[in-house]
Design an enzyme around this catalytic site. Structure first.
Site, PDB file in Angstrom:
ATOM      1  N   THR A 127       0.828  -1.207   0.000  1.00 20.68           N
ATOM      2  CA  THR A 127       0.000   0.000   0.000  1.00 20.68           C
ATOM      3  C   THR A 127       0.857   1.249   0.000  1.00 20.68           C
ATOM      4  O   THR A 127       1.999   1.241   0.486  1.00 20.68           O
ATOM      5  CB  THR A 127      -0.910   0.012   1.251  1.00 20.68           C
ATOM      6  OG1 THR A 127      -1.559   1.285   1.355  1.00 20.68           O
ATOM      7  CG2 THR A 127      -0.105  -0.212   2.513  1.00 20.68           C
ATOM      8  N   TYR A 167      -1.884   0.212  10.687  1.00 23.16           N
ATOM      9  CA  TYR A 167      -2.034  -0.396   9.361  1.00 23.16           C
ATOM     10  C   TYR A 167      -0.781  -0.192   8.523  1.00 23.16           C
ATOM     11  O   TYR A 167      -0.293  -1.132   7.882  1.00 23.16           O
ATOM     12  CB  TYR A 167      -3.247   0.218   8.661  1.00 23.16           C
ATOM     13  CG  TYR A 167      -3.417  -0.220   7.227  1.00 23.16           C
ATOM     14  CD1 TYR A 167      -3.906  -1.484   6.917  1.00 23.16           C
ATOM     15  CD2 TYR A 167      -3.104   0.635   6.172  1.00 23.16           C
ATOM     16  CE1 TYR A 167      -4.077  -1.889   5.603  1.00 23.16           C
ATOM     17  CE2 TYR A 167      -3.268   0.247   4.859  1.00 23.16           C
ATOM     18  CZ  TYR A 167      -3.750  -1.011   4.572  1.00 23.16           C
ATOM     19  OH  TYR A 167      -3.905  -1.415   3.271  1.00 23.16           O
TER      20      TYR A 167
END
Length: 338
Positions: A127, A167
């Site tokens: 990501t 995250y």
């Protein structure tokens, strides 16, 4: 030649779309998924409807279970590791579970692949959040969006990592483990630091999959909460373009193994989260969309655009679907699921 593929998280948005592509061209596909995400069972039904219940192998399993993974990877030539906890907000609420799924689950997948001794190809969906909030980047505020001052081509793979949010830490850990398992063990890993991927089969929710969530909420007449000022910019990539990159990485593994790619729409496919997306979405659904305002969320970048030149060079890849075409396709699909 038919390859044996394992897709962790294969019942999710990207996984089910890729499974559909692989099955359509006759590949041997195993989906490994715990079916916990909303829409995952619908995606499995979609695949079974199009190809038959026996067209692929479905393993209901969790990447936190290393023994189940070790069984699933046997005899697989290609592993697509998509299984993850996918939301920054959820990671803040429950950082331990986020770590166990993302960091631990990725480690389990790597170890399972390594233990086969067969050196399978392993693609990992990372990501852009591994770059953190990017507060040091100079940004210019415009009427409907933010813009980079010093990065006209976007952010390259060499930009310093800064794992902001649980995250970001958990996905970034997997990102770096993938790279090191190539260097230390010779495992043929490829990392894709993905920007905003969107398209059909994306059952978006408020804290993840914002393009689909906005489209679904708008069709249902819900009020949409805008976090920050709505000028945040993302480069968006239609799911078929992402799958083209996956295919190219597998086909050109001699060049892609051990590499990290920033993969998104690039400078030509950007849109601001609300100031630009709202008029486009309202035009396509034919009605006004009510909104609420809320504070910025942790680690929310004012702008993120991928520099995709490395992927273009090594993978001979570039996006084909424009923002307007992709959003039209997304809205068409959302209309059909009402």
């Amino acid at each position: 030649m038919t390859n044996k593929y394992l897709i962790t998280g294969g019942a999710g948005f990207i996984g089910s779309n890729y499974a559909h592509r692989l099955l359509a061209r006759g590949e041997d596909v195993t989906i490994f998924d715990n079916l916990s995400r909303p829409g995952s069972e619908k995606n499995i039904q979609w695949l079974q409807t199009d190809f038959g219940r026996d067209a692929f192998n479905l393993v209901k399993g969790d990447v936190r279970n290393s023994e189940a993974l070790e069984q699933a990877v046997q005899d697989k030539q290609v592993i697509i590791h998509l299984a993850a906890q996918v939301a920054v907000t959820t990671s803040v609420v429950d950082p331990r579970e986020d770590f166990e799924i993302n960091a631990g689950g990725t480690f389990n997948t790597l170890e399972a692949a390594r233990k086969t001794g067969e050196q399978p190809i392993l693609l990992y969906a990372s990501t852009n959040k591994v770059f953190g909030g990017m507060e040091d980047i100079r940004v210019r505020e415009e009427e409907t969006r933010y813009a980079y001052i010093d990065h006209p081509m976007g952010i390259a793979e060499s930009y310093p990592l800064d794992f902001h949010s649980p995250y970001g830490c958990s996905k970034g850990s997997g990102d770096q483990y993938m790279r090191d398992y190539y260097r230390i063990y010779g495992l043929r890993t490829v990392v894709f630091r993905q920007s905003c991927i969107y398209g059909p089969r994306q059952f978006g929710v408020e804290d993840q999959g914002w393009l689909a969530w906005f489209a679904i909420a708008a069709r249902q007449g819900r009020t949409i909460t805008i976090y920050g000022d709505g000028k945040q910019v993302r480069d968006v990539l239609y799911v078929t373009d992402l799958m083209d990159a996956y295919d190219s990485a597998v086909e050109n593994i001699d060049h892609s193994a051990g590499e990290i790619f920033n993969v998104g729409g690039g400078p030509q496919n950007t849109i601001s989260v609300w100031r630009e997306f709202a008029p486009l979405l309202e035009e396509k659904i034919g009605k006004h969309i009510p909104t609420d305002q809320a504070d910025w969320r942790p680690g929310d970048q004012k702008i993120y655009v991928s520099d995709i030149r490395k992927a273009k060079k090594l993978l001979n890849w570039q996006p084909k679907v424009s923002v307007d075409e992709g959003i039209s396709n997304l809205v068409d699909w959302v209309t059909k699921i009402d």
